[in-house]
Design a protein around this motif. Sequence first.
Motif, PDB file in Angstrom:
ATOM      1  N   ARG A 184      10.501  56.441 -13.487  1.00 14.73           N
ATOM      2  CA  ARG A 184      10.261  57.139 -14.793  1.00 14.73           C
ATOM      3  C   ARG A 184       9.992  56.232 -16.202  1.00 14.73           C
ATOM      4  O   ARG A 184      10.639  56.165 -16.891  1.00 14.73           O
ATOM      5  CB  ARG A 184      11.697  58.010 -14.988  1.00 14.73           C
ATOM      6  N   GLY A 238      17.003  56.980 -21.978  1.00 13.63           N
ATOM      7  CA  GLY A 238      17.193  56.313 -20.703  1.00 13.63           C
ATOM      8  C   GLY A 238      16.908  54.729 -20.753  1.00 13.63           C
ATOM      9  O   GLY A 238      17.472  54.017 -20.169  1.00 13.63           O
ATOM     10  N   ALA A 248      14.691  54.751 -15.280  1.00 19.00           N
ATOM     11  CA  ALA A 248      15.636  54.871 -14.089  1.00 19.00           C
ATOM     12  C   ALA A 248      15.467  53.812 -13.103  1.00 19.00           C
ATOM     13  O   ALA A 248      14.252  53.178 -13.175  1.00 19.00           O
ATOM     14  CB  ALA A 248      15.472  56.329 -13.548  1.00 19.00           C
ATOM     15  N   ARG A 294      18.427  50.659 -20.052  1.00 16.94           N
ATOM     16  CA  ARG A 294      17.828  49.819 -18.958  1.00 16.94           C
ATOM     17  C   ARG A 294      17.213  48.802 -19.820  1.00 16.94           C
ATOM     18  O   ARG A 294      17.044  47.501 -19.034  1.00 16.94           O
ATOM     19  CB  ARG A 294      16.623  50.569 -18.430  1.00 16.94           C
TER      20      ARG A 294
END
Length: 283
Positions: A51, A246, A55, A250
């Motif tokens: 993604r 997200g 992710a 990361r």
Amino acid sequence: MSGRWRDRALSCYAGASALLALGLFVALLAVLLLRGGPVLSWELLSEASSRAGAAGGLRYQILGTGLLIATAAAFAVPLAVALGLLSTVYLKAASARRLDLALYVANGIPSILFGLAGIAFFSRALDWGKSWLAGGIVLAMMILPTLTVAFAERVRAIPGRYLEAAYGLGLSRDRVVRAVILPQSFGGLVSGALLGLARAAGETAPILFTAAIFSGATVPDGIRDNPVLALPYHIFVLAQDSLDPGAGARLWGAALVLVLLVAGLASIALPARLRLREEAYRG
């Protein structure tokens, strides 16, 4: 101002500068730990990303970074030994000074210029495209001056009585290099290499055009058109382009992993380097 007050002012200035630098480092480390610590896990280290970096983990980014710095070490260390021996043993004083000056100048070249030289030679002249080998060689050229200077400093720090004893036994210059200089300077070479590789591990510009892509690469199986994923480039792209919330978490996790990698290399090299300098000072 008297000499006594001038010394006190200089001490205060040095202490304030050290505190400022230490404070900035602690603040940066605190931000990394607070934002990257929660996502640091075995999953982050062992899984492939997905993604668009929002992710999954950093498996191939860590492998690619390790491959690049291993390739850089394989090319840079032998060349640094050869140049260091030229500077300290084989060249006359005037030529050695010119070589040292060239190394110091090369050490100040911006890293982006190494990347541009790499794309002109490897990607276009040799038609390699983006290749892990091209990136590793470019990183090797970038850290070569650092390694050479560290090795040459260690050779110059060898106590003169060692060399005098070797020459007194009738050994040739090449035998002295093999029997005395290389064994005595090995530790300095290792510590200089680790410091240089710690710098190479965090560089983005030299691999931007020559070796790294953001996704779609795993383990290379050739040289031409075989790019790798790399932690610095991964962080760069996430910071520049990603709009996924997200990916932000990361991003900080990848930054923390990269800092831990660099700190690990430096923590091995610095104590060894300080110990060698202390030994050289004691003679």
